[in-house]
Every structure is written in structure tokens, then in C-alpha cells.
Write a protein that holds these residues in place. Structure first.
Motif, mmCIF file in Angstrom:
data_model
loop_
_atom_site.group_PDB
_atom_site.id
_atom_site.type_symbol
_atom_site.label_atom_id
_atom_site.label_comp_id
_atom_site.label_asym_id
_atom_site.label_seq_id
_atom_site.Cartn_x
_atom_site.Cartn_y
_atom_site.Cartn_z
ATOM 1 N N VAL A 100 1.038 -1.231 0.059
ATOM 2 C CA VAL A 100 0.020 -0.083 -0.178
ATOM 3 C C VAL A 100 0.685 1.277 -0.047
ATOM 4 O O VAL A 100 0.501 2.328 -0.573
ATOM 5 N N ALA A 101 2.086 1.373 0.757
ATOM 6 C CA ALA A 101 2.873 2.471 0.606
ATOM 7 C C ALA A 101 3.614 2.671 -0.757
ATOM 8 O O ALA A 101 3.371 3.752 -1.149
ATOM 9 N N ALA A 102 3.929 1.725 -1.394
ATOM 10 C CA ALA A 102 4.404 1.787 -2.753
ATOM 11 C C ALA A 102 3.354 2.115 -3.573
ATOM 12 O O ALA A 102 3.583 2.955 -4.619
ATOM 13 N N GLY A 103 2.069 1.626 -3.528
ATOM 14 C CA GLY A 103 0.989 2.085 -4.487
ATOM 15 C C GLY A 103 0.693 3.429 -4.078
ATOM 16 O O GLY A 103 0.399 4.351 -5.145
ATOM 17 N N ALA A 104 0.584 3.821 -2.819
ATOM 18 C CA ALA A 104 0.146 5.258 -2.465
ATOM 19 C C ALA A 104 1.301 6.189 -3.037
ATOM 20 O O ALA A 104 0.869 7.437 -3.173
ATOM 21 N N THR A 105 2.549 5.878 -3.262
ATOM 22 C CA THR A 105 3.470 6.721 -3.852
ATOM 23 C C THR A 105 3.032 7.245 -5.169
ATOM 24 O O THR A 105 3.247 8.533 -5.596
ATOM 25 N N TRP A 106 2.637 6.409 -6.021
ATOM 26 C CA TRP A 106 1.979 6.533 -7.277
ATOM 27 C C TRP A 106 0.945 7.436 -7.290
ATOM 28 O O TRP A 106 0.670 8.326 -8.343
ATOM 29 N N ILE A 107 -0.034 7.053 -6.418
ATOM 30 C CA ILE A 107 -1.339 8.144 -6.510
ATOM 31 C C ILE A 107 -0.897 9.575 -5.938
ATOM 32 O O ILE A 107 -1.346 10.282 -6.448
ATOM 33 N N SER A 108 -0.020 9.611 -4.925
ATOM 34 C CA SER A 108 0.530 10.955 -4.720
ATOM 35 C C SER A 108 1.356 11.623 -5.709
ATOM 36 O O SER A 108 1.215 12.863 -5.829
ATOM 37 N N PRO A 112 -2.579 7.371 -10.518
ATOM 38 C CA PRO A 112 -3.426 6.272 -9.783
ATOM 39 C C PRO A 112 -3.333 5.010 -10.442
ATOM 40 O O PRO A 112 -3.512 3.966 -9.798
ATOM 41 N N ALA A 113 -3.397 5.168 -11.844
ATOM 42 C CA ALA A 113 -3.435 3.859 -12.504
ATOM 43 C C ALA A 113 -2.452 2.954 -12.445
ATOM 44 O O ALA A 113 -2.437 1.681 -12.269
ATOM 45 N N VAL A 114 -1.134 3.558 -12.210
ATOM 46 C CA VAL A 114 0.157 2.726 -11.892
ATOM 47 C C VAL A 114 -0.008 2.247 -10.646
ATOM 48 O O VAL A 114 0.623 1.230 -10.307
ATOM 49 N N GLY A 115 -0.261 3.007 -9.708
ATOM 50 C CA GLY A 115 -0.683 2.495 -8.396
ATOM 51 C C GLY A 115 -1.678 1.437 -8.469
ATOM 52 O O GLY A 115 -1.302 0.542 -7.550
ATOM 53 N N LEU A 116 -2.713 1.318 -8.903
ATOM 54 C CA LEU A 116 -3.626 0.527 -8.728
ATOM 55 C C LEU A 116 -3.370 -0.688 -9.446
ATOM 56 O O LEU A 116 -3.535 -1.796 -8.754
ATOM 57 N N VAL A 117 -2.495 -0.574 -10.621
ATOM 58 C CA VAL A 117 -1.888 -2.080 -11.250
ATOM 59 C C VAL A 117 -0.877 -2.562 -10.396
ATOM 60 O O VAL A 117 -0.917 -3.872 -10.266
ATOM 61 N N PHE A 118 -0.037 -1.826 -9.918
ATOM 62 C CA PHE A 118 1.009 -2.333 -8.987
ATOM 63 C C PHE A 118 0.436 -3.258 -7.794
ATOM 64 O O PHE A 118 0.866 -4.168 -7.466
ATOM 65 N N VAL A 119 -0.686 -2.348 -7.203
ATOM 66 C CA VAL A 119 -1.528 -3.135 -6.027
ATOM 67 C C VAL A 119 -1.938 -4.344 -6.404
ATOM 68 O O VAL A 119 -1.906 -5.290 -5.458
ATOM 69 N N VAL A 120 -2.644 -4.481 -7.624
ATOM 70 C CA VAL A 120 -3.447 -5.797 -7.833
ATOM 71 C C VAL A 120 -2.248 -6.687 -8.150
ATOM 72 O O VAL A 120 -2.575 -7.897 -7.873
#
Length: 135
Positions: A100-108, A112-120
């Protein structure tokens, strides 16, 4: 008497301990995905530190510190060879927090698409890894 104690200088049939043969590790698609996810997560944290903080002092601290902190936490609590025994729930909490921390970096950073794909993808590889560990 074949197993009688011998002098170290006696010639002959010495019983030299042979290390057990280690089976080569399986390298499959999920293992490669797991390594890529971990590397991308650490690079995401470093990239976030680079873009978010002013250079030189705070940026260098976060470029090096954020991935280093994540790697140390992963090693101590999630790694297969961690020195601290952690149950399945603890390992899951640590891994979810890091993902979640790594995905939140992309959202910040505004992606957000990169963060969501990474989290999935990270969730899928984490589930497969957890199933392999408990099997």
C-alpha cells in the motif's frame, strides 16, 4: 570393527561427511513476478522521494531512506529467512503495508492507474507466495 574410532593420521576408508545435495530452486513465472514486484516497489519509493522532496538534503534522505526502511522491515518480518519469527497474520500485515505504501506513492505523484495496477499485481503475487509457504 568398522566404526571404531581412528587416529586422524590412519590411512584408509575415512568417513568424510558429505554435505546434503540441495535441490535447485524452482524458477517459474510467479517467482519472477515476485522479484519484479519487490524491485518496483523499492524503486517507486525512491522515485517518490526524488520527485516529492526538495533537493539535496530532504530528497537524498527519502531517496535512500524510504526504500531502505521498507527493505529492512521486509527482511525482519516478512522474509523467508527473517531472524524474527512472525505468524501468517503478521507477515500479511507487513506485506500489505509495504504494498500500500508503494502504491500510494504513485497515487500521490498523480498516477493512480500505475498505483492500482501495482497493488493488484502485488496482491496476486503475494497470495501465490503465501499459498506456497503454507502448503
Amino acid at each position: 570393527m568398522r566404526d571404531a574410532p581412528r587416529s586422524p593420521i590412519d590411512p584408509g576408508d575415512d568417513h568424510v561427511p558429505v554435505p546434503p545435495a540441495t535441490a535447485p530452486r524452482r524458477v517459474d513465472v510467479w517467482s519472477v513476478v515476485r522479484v519484479v514486484v519487490c524491485a518496483f516497489g523499492l524503486l517507486s519509493l525512491a522515485y517518490w522521494g526524488y520527485l516529492t522532496w526538495p533537493y539535496p538534503f530532504p530528497a537524498l534522505f527519502f531517496i535512500v531512506g524510504a526504500p531502505l526502511f521498507a527493505a529492512v522491515v521486509w527482511y525482519f518480518f516478512r522474509s523467508p529467512h527473517s531472524p524474527i519469527e512472525t505468524d501468517v497474520v503478521g507477515k500479511t500485515i507487513v506485506e500489505v503495508a509495504l504494498v500500500v505504501a508503494a502504491g500510494a506513492t504513485w497515487i500521490s505523484l498523480g498516477h493512480p492507474a500505475v498505483g492500482l495496477v501495482f497493488v493488484v499485481v502485488a496482491a496476486a503475487s503475494g497470495i501465490v507466495a503465501a499459498r506456497r509457504e503454507t502448503a
